[in-house]
Design a protein around this motif. Structure first.
Motif, PDB file in Angstrom:
ATOM      1  N   ASN A 149      21.652 -20.018   3.582  1.00  0.00           N
ATOM      2  CA  ASN A 149      21.091 -19.539   4.844  1.00  0.00           C
ATOM      3  C   ASN A 149      19.589 -19.762   4.883  1.00  0.00           C
ATOM      4  N   GLU A 150      19.104 -20.265   5.994  1.00  0.00           N
ATOM      5  CA  GLU A 150      17.662 -20.437   6.170  1.00  0.00           C
ATOM      6  C   GLU A 150      17.018 -19.138   6.631  1.00  0.00           C
ATOM      7  N   THR A 151      17.708 -18.441   7.540  1.00  0.00           N
ATOM      8  CA  THR A 151      17.233 -17.145   8.025  1.00  0.00           C
ATOM      9  C   THR A 151      18.428 -16.211   8.144  1.00  0.00           C
ATOM     10  N   MET A 152      18.172 -14.910   8.098  1.00  0.00           N
ATOM     11  CA  MET A 152      19.218 -13.906   8.308  1.00  0.00           C
ATOM     12  C   MET A 152      18.586 -12.693   8.967  1.00  0.00           C
ATOM     13  N   SER A 153      19.319 -12.095   9.891  1.00  0.00           N
ATOM     14  CA  SER A 153      18.862 -10.826  10.455  1.00  0.00           C
ATOM     15  C   SER A 153      19.183  -9.724   9.465  1.00  0.00           C
ATOM     16  N   ALA A 154      18.615  -8.547   9.689  1.00  0.00           N
ATOM     17  CA  ALA A 154      18.899  -7.415   8.805  1.00  0.00           C
ATOM     18  C   ALA A 154      20.390  -7.110   8.797  1.00  0.00           C
ATOM     19  N   GLY A 155      21.018  -7.168   9.959  1.00  0.00           N
ATOM     20  CA  GLY A 155      22.442  -6.886  10.047  1.00  0.00           C
ATOM     21  C   GLY A 155      23.284  -7.919   9.320  1.00  0.00           C
TER      22      GLY A 155
ATOM     23  N   ARG B 243      15.989  -9.901  -5.230  1.00  0.00           N
ATOM     24  CA  ARG B 243      14.556 -10.029  -4.926  1.00  0.00           C
ATOM     25  C   ARG B 243      14.278 -11.332  -4.177  1.00  0.00           C
ATOM     26  N   ALA B 244      14.919 -12.419  -4.597  1.00  0.00           N
ATOM     27  CA  ALA B 244      14.711 -13.714  -3.942  1.00  0.00           C
ATOM     28  C   ALA B 244      15.190 -13.687  -2.494  1.00  0.00           C
ATOM     29  N   CYS B 245      16.305 -12.995  -2.255  1.00  0.00           N
ATOM     30  CA  CYS B 245      16.814 -12.883  -0.881  1.00  0.00           C
ATOM     31  C   CYS B 245      15.836 -12.120   0.006  1.00  0.00           C
ATOM     32  N   ILE B 246      15.327 -11.022  -0.505  1.00  0.00           N
ATOM     33  CA  ILE B 246      14.399 -10.209   0.287  1.00  0.00           C
ATOM     34  C   ILE B 246      13.135 -11.009   0.597  1.00  0.00           C
ATOM     35  N   ARG B 247      12.622 -11.712  -0.390  1.00  0.00           N
ATOM     36  CA  ARG B 247      11.402 -12.496  -0.178  1.00  0.00           C
ATOM     37  C   ARG B 247      11.620 -13.627   0.816  1.00  0.00           C
ATOM     38  N   LYS B 248      12.807 -14.233   0.783  1.00  0.00           N
ATOM     39  CA  LYS B 248      13.081 -15.358   1.681  1.00  0.00           C
ATOM     40  C   LYS B 248      13.340 -14.902   3.104  1.00  0.00           C
ATOM     41  N   PHE B 249      14.196 -13.898   3.276  1.00  0.00           N
ATOM     42  CA  PHE B 249      14.636 -13.508   4.613  1.00  0.00           C
ATOM     43  C   PHE B 249      13.769 -12.434   5.257  1.00  0.00           C
ATOM     44  N   PHE B 250      13.100 -11.624   4.433  1.00  0.00           N
ATOM     45  CA  PHE B 250      12.325 -10.492   4.972  1.00  0.00           C
ATOM     46  C   PHE B 250      10.970 -10.400   4.270  1.00  0.00           C
ATOM     47  N   PRO B 251      10.110 -11.375   4.492  1.00  0.00           N
ATOM     48  CA  PRO B 251       8.825 -11.424   3.775  1.00  0.00           C
ATOM     49  C   PRO B 251       7.910 -10.238   4.045  1.00  0.00           C
TER      50      PRO B 251
ATOM     51  N   ASP C 122       9.601  -6.251  -1.597  1.00  0.00           N
ATOM     52  CA  ASP C 122      10.837  -6.461  -2.352  1.00  0.00           C
ATOM     53  C   ASP C 122      10.963  -5.512  -3.543  1.00  0.00           C
ATOM     54  N   GLU C 123       9.853  -5.123  -4.163  1.00  0.00           N
ATOM     55  CA  GLU C 123       9.931  -4.200  -5.293  1.00  0.00           C
ATOM     56  C   GLU C 123      10.349  -2.804  -4.838  1.00  0.00           C
ATOM     57  N   SER C 124       9.910  -2.387  -3.677  1.00  0.00           N
ATOM     58  CA  SER C 124      10.330  -1.093  -3.136  1.00  0.00           C
ATOM     59  C   SER C 124      11.818  -1.118  -2.812  1.00  0.00           C
ATOM     60  N   PHE C 125      12.299  -2.232  -2.289  1.00  0.00           N
ATOM     61  CA  PHE C 125      13.725  -2.385  -1.991  1.00  0.00           C
ATOM     62  C   PHE C 125      14.532  -2.251  -3.283  1.00  0.00           C
ATOM     63  N   ILE C 126      14.122  -2.974  -4.323  1.00  0.00           N
ATOM     64  CA  ILE C 126      14.807  -2.930  -5.615  1.00  0.00           C
ATOM     65  C   ILE C 126      14.795  -1.519  -6.186  1.00  0.00           C
ATOM     66  N   PHE C 127      13.640  -0.871  -6.102  1.00  0.00           N
ATOM     67  CA  PHE C 127      13.454   0.465  -6.690  1.00  0.00           C
ATOM     68  C   PHE C 127      14.407   1.482  -6.075  1.00  0.00           C
TER      69      PHE C 127
ATOM     70  N   GLN D  52      19.111   0.318   6.537  1.00  0.00           N
ATOM     71  CA  GLN D  52      18.012   1.283   6.619  1.00  0.00           C
ATOM     72  C   GLN D  52      16.805   0.802   5.817  1.00  0.00           C
ATOM     73  N   LEU D  53      17.039   0.228   4.646  1.00  0.00           N
ATOM     74  CA  LEU D  53      15.929  -0.254   3.830  1.00  0.00           C
ATOM     75  C   LEU D  53      15.199  -1.421   4.493  1.00  0.00           C
ATOM     76  N   LEU D  54      15.906  -2.123   5.358  1.00  0.00           N
ATOM     77  CA  LEU D  54      15.292  -3.266   6.046  1.00  0.00           C
ATOM     78  C   LEU D  54      14.733  -2.895   7.428  1.00  0.00           C
ATOM     79  N   GLY D  55      14.738  -1.636   7.726  1.00  0.00           N
ATOM     80  CA  GLY D  55      14.130  -1.204   8.989  1.00  0.00           C
ATOM     81  C   GLY D  55      15.083  -0.647   9.997  1.00  0.00           C
ATOM     82  N   GLY D  56      16.379  -0.650   9.706  1.00  0.00           N
ATOM     83  CA  GLY D  56      17.365  -0.008  10.564  1.00  0.00           C
ATOM     84  C   GLY D  56      17.772  -0.785  11.786  1.00  0.00           C
ATOM     85  N   LYS D  57      17.442  -2.077  11.860  1.00  0.00           N
ATOM     86  CA  LYS D  57      17.805  -2.875  13.028  1.00  0.00           C
ATOM     87  C   LYS D  57      18.732  -4.022  12.603  1.00  0.00           C
ATOM     88  N   SER D  58      19.817  -4.190  13.344  1.00  0.00           N
ATOM     89  CA  SER D  58      20.743  -5.257  13.028  1.00  0.00           C
ATOM     90  C   SER D  58      20.321  -6.574  13.664  1.00  0.00           C
TER      91      SER D  58
END
Length: 206
Positions: A81-87, A138-146, A150-155, A200-206
């Motif tokens: 995937n090049e891009t992905m929405s939070a949903g 971590r790589a997914c978060i950095r690619k799709f949701f810069p 990403d460390e807070s997501f992992i934590f 929710q961790l990505l902002g709650g929007k699909s």
């Protein structure tokens, strides 16, 4: 370690782990012994000790394999995937973990026992697989949701995984106790729990 080709050693270890996995579907961690595992392999029970010194090492190898497979799936999500929405990402991650119920069960119930009763080299092998899963997510978060840390997501997300299984799987005894205690609680599927958390961790929007 017995003499033999690396292929034979890997095949024997895989057979032992597979036997453990099959037993764990219907038996508890405490009920399963090396004798029980040996009974469903093609070689003698004592041969198991050539590959694993304790049953905890066998379970740790099972969890290692689950982490390796999940990390590979997360890598594929990033590659395909090049891009992905939070949903979309929450949906993909929820579906991937839905297929690894054994991993979630092991995390919830016996993680400490497995690590405490395994040799350092076996524990290191496991930590490599665990680290690969961290890197894959971590790589997914950095690619799709810069814009997401990403460390807070992992934590938040990885400790959260320890509680998914108890909230998605319950015995009839547990369900009866909750009803008798008048607890207004509805069991949710693994997919529902993971999807909601990731969204929710990505902002709650699909």
């Amino acid at each position: 370690m017995p003499k033999g080709s690396p292929e034979l050693t890997a095949s024997r270890k895989e057979e032992i782990v597979n036997a453990c996995e099959r037993l764990y579907r219907t038996m508890s961690f405490k009920e399963i012994t090396i004798k029980e595992i040996g009974a469903v392999t093609s070689f003698t029970r004592t041969s198991i000790y050539n590959y694993f010194q304790t049953k905890e090492e066998i379970f740790l190898a099972l969890m290692q394999r689950e982490y390796e497979n999940w990390a590979s799936e997360m890598d594929s999500i990033a590659d395909m995937n090049e891009t992905m929405s939070a949903g979309e990402f929450a949906d993909s991650m929820a579906h991937s973990l839905e297929k690894h119920q054994q991993l979630l069960k092991l995390l919830a119930m016996n993680h400490y026992d497995m690590e405490e009763n395994s040799r350092p080299e076996r524990l290191t092998e496991f930590k490599v697989a665990y680290g690969a899963s961290l890197d894959a997510v971590r790589a997914c978060i950095r690619k799709f949701f810069p814009k997401i840390d990403d460390e807070s997501f992992i934590f938040v997300f990885f400790p959260f995984l320890f509680g998914v299984y108890p909230y998605s799987v319950a015995t009839e005894k547990q369900l009866t106790a909750m009803r008798e205690a008048n607890i207004g609680f509805r069991m949710h599927s693994i997919y529902e729990i993971i999807y909601s958390c990731v969204l929710q961790l990505l902002g709650g929007k699909s």
